[in-house]
Design a protein around this motif. Structure first.
Motif, short mmCIF file in Angstrom:
data_model
loop_
_atom_site.label_atom_id
_atom_site.label_comp_id
_atom_site.label_asym_id
_atom_site.label_seq_id
_atom_site.Cartn_x
_atom_site.Cartn_y
_atom_site.Cartn_z
N VAL A 89 0.85 -1.19 0.00
CA VAL A 89 0.00 0.00 0.00
C VAL A 89 0.88 1.24 0.00
N VAL A 90 0.52 2.20 -0.84
CA VAL A 90 1.23 3.47 -0.88
C VAL A 90 0.23 4.60 -0.68
N VAL A 91 0.60 5.56 0.16
CA VAL A 91 -0.19 6.77 0.38
C VAL A 91 0.63 7.95 -0.11
N THR A 92 0.03 8.80 -0.95
CA THR A 92 0.74 9.99 -1.41
C THR A 92 0.02 11.26 -0.97
N ALA A 93 0.79 12.31 -0.77
CA ALA A 93 0.27 13.64 -0.45
C ALA A 93 1.10 14.65 -1.21
N LEU A 94 0.54 15.17 -2.29
CA LEU A 94 1.27 16.08 -3.17
C LEU A 94 0.30 17.12 -3.75
#
Length: 211
Positions: A89-94
């Motif tokens: 699982v990957v979480v991104t915040a951009l």
């Protein structure tokens, strides 16, 4: 505004670890200063710490934080291309720095497409949660009309992000609908507070369990 802004540091604390009991879950959190936890006193109070604590109730979470203040989407691509490990699982915040660096909507979409292809390809993610570009018009630190201008561009980039995410079956777009509550902002009026990080972590946990 840049000259007068209060600059908060990235919080202290581990940026990788192993926690919990249960099925193995390899988690990567990537992105900008919000992913890095700016606005919190420690990583335990930030997104990484609160998310890992929630997931560790049902999983053995092997996690890593790859985030830095000021990072754009392109910066994140350059950093993650060097990773050798894979994650479930990957979480991104951009997005905020793409807005302030005047990245066009088309370039942002192209870069997010490349990032998601990297995450679901080389990095092997079964699920990716992309956090919506924040509603910059609501940032307390931004004066008018700057807040309105940046808010319009943030909304434009987020529409592109939603379109890109819809093209990947493993990708979920997470929009945080937060109330107008001063306690949700850090003292700089620009970053999340620990209270916001808790809400954010709970929403991510809900999506992961749903997926």
């Amino acid at each position: 505004m840049r000259r007068n802004a209060r600059l908060l540091p990235e919080p202290e604390g581990p940026r990788e670890g192993r926690e919990g009991r249960g099925p193995r879950l390899r988690l990567l959190i990537a992105g900008d200063s919000s992913a890095a936890g700016v606005g919190a006193g420690t990583q335990k109070q930030a997104l990484s710490g609160q998310l890992v604590s929630l997931l560790a109730t049902h999983h053995t979470v092997e996690w890593r934080l790859e985030a830095t203040t000021g990072y754009t989407t392109q910066d994140t691509i350059d950093r993650l291309q060097r990773l050798k490990d894979q994650f479930d699982v990957v979480v991104t915040a951009l997005g905020v720095n793409d807005v302030t660096r005047a990245v066009t909507a088309q370039r942002f979409e192209d870069q997010q497409s490349r990032l998601l292809a990297l995450l679901t390809g080389q990095i092997g993610a079964r699920n990716v949660i992309v956090t919506a570009v924040p509603q910059m018009a609501r940032f307390p630190a931004l004066p008018q009309p700057l807040a309105w201008v940046l808010g319009q561009q943030a909304a434009r980039l987020d529409r592109g992000l939603q379109k890109v995410a819809a093209g990947f079956p493993q990708v979920y777009h997470l929009s945080l609908n937060l109330p107008d509550d001063p306690s949700l902002a850090a003292p700089d009026g620009y970053h999340p507070s620990p209270k916001t990080y808790a809400i954010w972590a709970a929403e991510i946990t809900r999506l992961i369990r749903q997926a």
